[in-house]
Scaffold this motif. Sequence first.
Motif, PDB file in Angstrom:
ATOM      1  N   MET A  89      84.426   8.695  11.912  1.00 52.93           N
ATOM      2  CA  MET A  89      85.019   9.341  13.057  1.00 52.93           C
ATOM      3  C   MET A  89      85.371   8.341  14.144  1.00 52.93           C
ATOM      4  O   MET A  89      86.144   8.660  15.032  1.00 52.93           O
ATOM      5  CB  MET A  89      84.066  10.370  13.649  1.00 52.93           C
ATOM      6  N   LYS A  90      84.800   7.152  14.053  1.00 45.51           N
ATOM      7  CA  LYS A  90      85.087   6.161  15.075  1.00 45.51           C
ATOM      8  C   LYS A  90      86.550   5.715  15.025  1.00 45.51           C
ATOM      9  O   LYS A  90      87.190   5.540  16.060  1.00 45.51           O
ATOM     10  CB  LYS A  90      84.164   4.969  14.892  1.00 45.51           C
ATOM     11  N   ALA A  91      87.075   5.558  13.824  1.00 44.32           N
ATOM     12  CA  ALA A  91      88.475   5.151  13.698  1.00 44.32           C
ATOM     13  C   ALA A  91      89.409   6.219  14.256  1.00 44.32           C
ATOM     14  O   ALA A  91      90.409   5.899  14.930  1.00 44.32           O
ATOM     15  CB  ALA A  91      88.802   4.880  12.236  1.00 44.32           C
ATOM     16  N   GLU A  92      89.090   7.484  14.002  1.00 43.01           N
ATOM     17  CA  GLU A  92      89.917   8.564  14.537  1.00 43.01           C
ATOM     18  C   GLU A  92      89.849   8.613  16.056  1.00 43.01           C
ATOM     19  O   GLU A  92      90.844   8.876  16.733  1.00 43.01           O
ATOM     20  CB  GLU A  92      89.492   9.909  13.956  1.00 43.01           C
ATOM     21  N   ALA A  93      88.650   8.358  16.623  1.00 39.11           N
ATOM     22  CA  ALA A  93      88.502   8.364  18.080  1.00 39.11           C
ATOM     23  C   ALA A  93      89.352   7.263  18.705  1.00 39.11           C
ATOM     24  O   ALA A  93      90.037   7.489  19.713  1.00 39.11           O
ATOM     25  CB  ALA A  93      87.032   8.188  18.456  1.00 39.11           C
ATOM     26  N   VAL A  94      89.332   6.087  18.110  1.00 33.73           N
ATOM     27  CA  VAL A  94      90.132   4.979  18.635  1.00 33.73           C
ATOM     28  C   VAL A  94      91.627   5.281  18.481  1.00 33.73           C
ATOM     29  O   VAL A  94      92.432   5.004  19.385  1.00 33.73           O
ATOM     30  CB  VAL A  94      89.748   3.664  17.931  1.00 33.73           C
ATOM     31  N   LEU A  95      91.999   5.875  17.342  1.00 36.20           N
ATOM     32  CA  LEU A  95      93.403   6.212  17.115  1.00 36.20           C
ATOM     33  C   LEU A  95      93.911   7.193  18.167  1.00 36.20           C
ATOM     34  O   LEU A  95      94.969   6.983  18.783  1.00 36.20           O
ATOM     35  CB  LEU A  95      93.574   6.811  15.719  1.00 36.20           C
ATOM     36  N   PHE A  96      93.156   8.263  18.420  1.00 39.49           N
ATOM     37  CA  PHE A  96      93.604   9.242  19.406  1.00 39.49           C
ATOM     38  C   PHE A  96      93.500   8.709  20.830  1.00 39.49           C
ATOM     39  O   PHE A  96      94.261   9.137  21.708  1.00 39.49           O
ATOM     40  CB  PHE A  96      92.832  10.556  19.254  1.00 39.49           C
ATOM     41  N   ALA A  97      92.585   7.784  21.092  1.00 41.43           N
ATOM     42  CA  ALA A  97      92.553   7.148  22.410  1.00 41.43           C
ATOM     43  C   ALA A  97      93.820   6.328  22.621  1.00 41.43           C
ATOM     44  O   ALA A  97      94.386   6.315  23.724  1.00 41.43           O
ATOM     45  CB  ALA A  97      91.314   6.279  22.548  1.00 41.43           C
TER      46      ALA A  97
END
Length: 129
Positions: free
Chosen positions: A1-9
Amino acid sequence: MKAEAVLFAGVAGFFLLTDAGYAWWSGREPAGTAALAVSFLMASVMSFFFTMNYRRRGPRPEDRKDARIAERAGRLDFFPPHSAYPALTALGIAVLALGVVFGLWLFLVAVGVLGAGVMGMVFQFNDRA
């Protein structure tokens, strides 16, 4: 989920910069500025959601290089072998769309067909023991 959080940030940051630039160059045109602001807020909410899930649950098997496929496998669900209700629900949706075009009477008939299909799927395996 960390990659998705960075992507949406990153997506949220892009919309924020785009919104600021659009507001400055367009002379504060309200529709485009509001649409870009809402896009920024939605991307921020998604980034916050993924960040909180990562903090609560830790890394998923997809986030690790040494993960195996079997770590994510499990029971899928129960699927009924023979049921007419999904087809009835699909027919109800199709006739409902036609009812929007051709008239209220067809729309109301479709609501009944759709209701029968949905209620049939919901209560098909209701155990009354």
